[in-house]
Design a protein around this motif. Structure first.
Motif, PDB file in Angstrom:
ATOM      1  N   LEU A   1       0.080   9.326 -87.557  1.00  0.00           N
ATOM      2  CA  LEU A   1      -1.244   8.884 -88.004  1.00  0.00           C
ATOM      3  C   LEU A   1      -2.291   9.033 -86.906  1.00  0.00           C
ATOM      4  N   ILE A   2      -1.833   9.147 -85.664  1.00  0.00           N
ATOM      5  CA  ILE A   2      -2.768   9.334 -84.556  1.00  0.00           C
ATOM      6  C   ILE A   2      -3.517  10.656 -84.700  1.00  0.00           C
ATOM      7  N   VAL A   3      -2.874  11.654 -85.323  1.00  0.00           N
ATOM      8  CA  VAL A   3      -3.497  12.981 -85.444  1.00  0.00           C
ATOM      9  C   VAL A   3      -4.830  12.907 -86.194  1.00  0.00           C
ATOM     10  N   PRO A   4      -4.874  12.373 -87.428  1.00  0.00           N
ATOM     11  CA  PRO A   4      -6.187  12.283 -88.089  1.00  0.00           C
ATOM     12  C   PRO A   4      -7.137  11.316 -87.391  1.00  0.00           C
ATOM     13  N   LEU A   5      -6.595  10.261 -86.788  1.00  0.00           N
ATOM     14  CA  LEU A   5      -7.457   9.307 -86.088  1.00  0.00           C
ATOM     15  C   LEU A   5      -8.152   9.964 -84.892  1.00  0.00           C
ATOM     16  N   ALA A   6      -7.488  10.929 -84.270  1.00  0.00           N
ATOM     17  CA  ALA A   6      -8.082  11.600 -83.110  1.00  0.00           C
ATOM     18  C   ALA A   6      -9.376  12.313 -83.476  1.00  0.00           C
ATOM     19  N   PHE A   7      -9.492  12.728 -84.730  1.00  0.00           N
ATOM     20  CA  PHE A   7     -10.682  13.468 -85.148  1.00  0.00           C
ATOM     21  C   PHE A   7     -11.895  12.563 -85.355  1.00  0.00           C
ATOM     22  N   THR A   8     -11.709  11.258 -85.210  1.00  0.00           N
ATOM     23  CA  THR A   8     -12.872  10.364 -85.223  1.00  0.00           C
ATOM     24  C   THR A   8     -13.570  10.356 -83.869  1.00  0.00           C
ATOM     25  N   LEU A   9     -12.908  10.883 -82.833  1.00  0.00           N
ATOM     26  CA  LEU A   9     -13.455  10.866 -81.480  1.00  0.00           C
ATOM     27  C   LEU A   9     -14.343  12.086 -81.243  1.00  0.00           C
ATOM     28  N   PRO A  10     -15.210  12.035 -80.241  1.00  0.00           N
ATOM     29  CA  PRO A  10     -16.030  13.206 -79.904  1.00  0.00           C
ATOM     30  C   PRO A  10     -15.138  14.388 -79.551  1.00  0.00           C
ATOM     31  N   SER A  11     -15.336  15.523 -80.203  1.00  0.00           N
ATOM     32  CA  SER A  11     -14.477  16.685 -79.975  1.00  0.00           C
ATOM     33  C   SER A  11     -15.021  17.634 -78.920  1.00  0.00           C
ATOM     34  N   ASP A  12     -16.310  17.566 -78.655  1.00  0.00           N
ATOM     35  CA  ASP A  12     -16.938  18.461 -77.685  1.00  0.00           C
ATOM     36  C   ASP A  12     -16.804  17.863 -76.288  1.00  0.00           C
ATOM     37  N   PRO A  13     -16.148  18.569 -75.353  1.00  0.00           N
ATOM     38  CA  PRO A  13     -15.995  18.019 -73.999  1.00  0.00           C
ATOM     39  C   PRO A  13     -17.316  17.829 -73.276  1.00  0.00           C
ATOM     40  N   ARG A  14     -18.395  18.442 -73.787  1.00  0.00           N
ATOM     41  CA  ARG A  14     -19.703  18.276 -73.157  1.00  0.00           C
ATOM     42  C   ARG A  14     -20.378  16.971 -73.551  1.00  0.00           C
ATOM     43  N   VAL A  15     -19.813  16.282 -74.569  1.00  0.00           N
ATOM     44  CA  VAL A  15     -20.452  15.060 -75.055  1.00  0.00           C
ATOM     45  C   VAL A  15     -20.448  14.005 -73.968  1.00  0.00           C
ATOM     46  N   ARG A  16     -21.605  13.533 -73.597  1.00  0.00           N
ATOM     47  CA  ARG A  16     -21.754  12.500 -72.580  1.00  0.00           C
ATOM     48  C   ARG A  16     -22.858  11.549 -73.010  1.00  0.00           C
ATOM     49  N   ASN A  17     -22.662  10.283 -72.763  1.00  0.00           N
ATOM     50  CA  ASN A  17     -23.756   9.345 -72.962  1.00  0.00           C
ATOM     51  C   ASN A  17     -24.684   9.467 -71.774  1.00  0.00           C
ATOM     52  N   GLU A  18     -25.953   9.614 -72.030  1.00  0.00           N
ATOM     53  CA  GLU A  18     -26.915   9.889 -70.963  1.00  0.00           C
ATOM     54  C   GLU A  18     -27.054   8.737 -69.976  1.00  0.00           C
ATOM     55  N   ASN A  19     -26.573   7.545 -70.350  1.00  0.00           N
ATOM     56  CA  ASN A  19     -26.706   6.385 -69.472  1.00  0.00           C
ATOM     57  C   ASN A  19     -25.507   6.177 -68.560  1.00  0.00           C
ATOM     58  N   VAL A  20     -24.489   7.044 -68.671  1.00  0.00           N
ATOM     59  CA  VAL A  20     -23.265   6.864 -67.902  1.00  0.00           C
ATOM     60  C   VAL A  20     -23.171   7.929 -66.821  1.00  0.00           C
ATOM     61  N   VAL A  21     -22.794   7.525 -65.614  1.00  0.00           N
ATOM     62  CA  VAL A  21     -22.632   8.460 -64.511  1.00  0.00           C
ATOM     63  C   VAL A  21     -21.284   9.157 -64.658  1.00  0.00           C
ATOM     64  N   HIS A  22     -21.251  10.484 -64.519  1.00  0.00           N
ATOM     65  CA  HIS A  22     -20.034  11.250 -64.739  1.00  0.00           C
ATOM     66  C   HIS A  22     -19.663  12.039 -63.497  1.00  0.00           C
ATOM     67  N   THR A  23     -18.395  12.351 -63.391  1.00  0.00           N
ATOM     68  CA  THR A  23     -17.887  13.212 -62.337  1.00  0.00           C
ATOM     69  C   THR A  23     -16.771  14.051 -62.922  1.00  0.00           C
ATOM     70  N   ASP A  24     -16.368  15.109 -62.205  1.00  0.00           N
ATOM     71  CA  ASP A  24     -15.274  15.913 -62.729  1.00  0.00           C
ATOM     72  C   ASP A  24     -13.946  15.230 -62.435  1.00  0.00           C
ATOM     73  N   SER A  25     -12.857  15.788 -63.007  1.00  0.00           N
ATOM     74  CA  SER A  25     -11.547  15.143 -62.906  1.00  0.00           C
ATOM     75  C   SER A  25     -11.084  15.009 -61.465  1.00  0.00           C
ATOM     76  N   PHE A  26     -11.220  16.092 -60.696  1.00  0.00           N
ATOM     77  CA  PHE A  26     -10.750  16.046 -59.317  1.00  0.00           C
ATOM     78  C   PHE A  26     -11.635  15.142 -58.464  1.00  0.00           C
ATOM     79  N   GLY A  27     -12.911  15.077 -58.817  1.00  0.00           N
ATOM     80  CA  GLY A  27     -13.791  14.147 -58.118  1.00  0.00           C
ATOM     81  C   GLY A  27     -13.386  12.709 -58.367  1.00  0.00           C
ATOM     82  N   ALA A  28     -12.973  12.427 -59.608  1.00  0.00           N
ATOM     83  CA  ALA A  28     -12.518  11.079 -59.946  1.00  0.00           C
ATOM     84  C   ALA A  28     -11.238  10.729 -59.194  1.00  0.00           C
ATOM     85  N   ILE A  29     -10.340  11.719 -59.046  1.00  0.00           N
ATOM     86  CA  ILE A  29      -9.093  11.483 -58.309  1.00  0.00           C
ATOM     87  C   ILE A  29      -9.390  11.190 -56.842  1.00  0.00           C
ATOM     88  N   ARG A  30     -10.286  11.965 -56.256  1.00  0.00           N
ATOM     89  CA  ARG A  30     -10.652  11.733 -54.851  1.00  0.00           C
ATOM     90  C   ARG A  30     -11.287  10.362 -54.680  1.00  0.00           C
TER      91      ARG A  30
END
Length: 238
Positions: free
Chosen positions: A186-215
């Motif tokens: 059931l997780i499969v159809p539920l996953a499609f409720t989430l944002p599918s575009d990796p570019r989707v960002r809330n403009e009020n949240v500070v973002h970094t890339d994956s390796f930056g987050a690890i560092r």
């Protein structure tokens, strides 16, 4: 990667409420199903004549692959979006759960219940759902959303444990595992409720890339202490 306001790329029905509900249900099912595995120790070892150590090793592998694969799942979700990552993880999770019902060797148990289920748990982890949910809310609601998704995982534990025990007692452990595998799907159809575009960002949240987050994480003293503390209780309790 250039960020995009979620309102410009998501479908009309993908409101923040729908995203939050879908993410919470993913957390509930994913964590609830995983938490029920301890209930199978007695029935499986007795039915197949295995030692408790054999089953315990499968659960240890499950935990290890959960931890090892989670950063990979996070990087893939950040790059390609959470929908296909979580959907694929759910299928691996379900295959591993069903596989436990048909294996007749310890190696098979370790591969199905350990490697496959552990990988599936990592790719459907509530942290991935939480990250997707945070994309559609403002900074002032981030703590609430994190708590909400975490609580949903706890509710999954509360629900799955008695239901699973009832199915084991009434119908046997293979049927209980098959029903669990179906619920994970059931997780499969539920996953499609989430944002599918990796570019989707809330403009009020500070973002970094994956390796930056690890560092950033490894440079944080609190993170290192928390990680070290896991080896005191988390490894053998989980």
């Amino acid at each position: 990667m250039k960020s995009t306001d979620y309102r410009l790329t998501m479908k009309r029905w993908q409101t923040p409420i729908v995203v939050l509900l879908g993410g919470c249900l993913i957390s509930l099912i994913g964590f609830g199903a995983r938490s029920s595995y301890g209930l199978y120790l007695g029935p499986i070892t007795e039915a197949l004549g295995w030692s408790r150590e054999t089953y315990a090793l499968a659960m240890a592998l499950q935990n290890l692959f959960w931890g090892l694969c989670l950063p990979i799942a996070g990087i893939l979700a950040d790059r390609y979006g959470p929908v296909w990552v979580i959907s694929g993880g759910a299928l691996v999770y379900a295959v591993g759960t069903f596989g436990v019902t048909i294996v007749d060797t310890a190696v098979g148990l370790h591969l199905a219940g350990g490697v496959l289920v552990g990988t599936g748990v990592a790719f459907t982890a509530f942290s991935l759902a939480t990250a997707a949910m945070l994309r559609v809310v403002g900074v002032e609601r981030r703590t609430f959303v994190i708590g909400l998704c975490t609580a949903a995982g706890s509710v999954g534990q509360v629900l799955y444990s008695p239901i699973t025990q009832g199915m084991i007692s009434g119908y046997g452990w293979p049927i209980a595992l098959i029903v669990t595998a179906v619920s994970v799907c059931l997780i499969v159809p539920l996953a499609f409720t989430l944002p599918s575009d990796p570019r989707v960002r809330n403009e009020n949240v500070v973002h970094t890339d994956s390796f930056g987050a690890i560092r950033e994480a490894f440079a944080h003293r609190g993170f290192m202490l928390l990680t070290a503390g896991f080896f005191v209780c988390g490894f053998h309790v989980a």
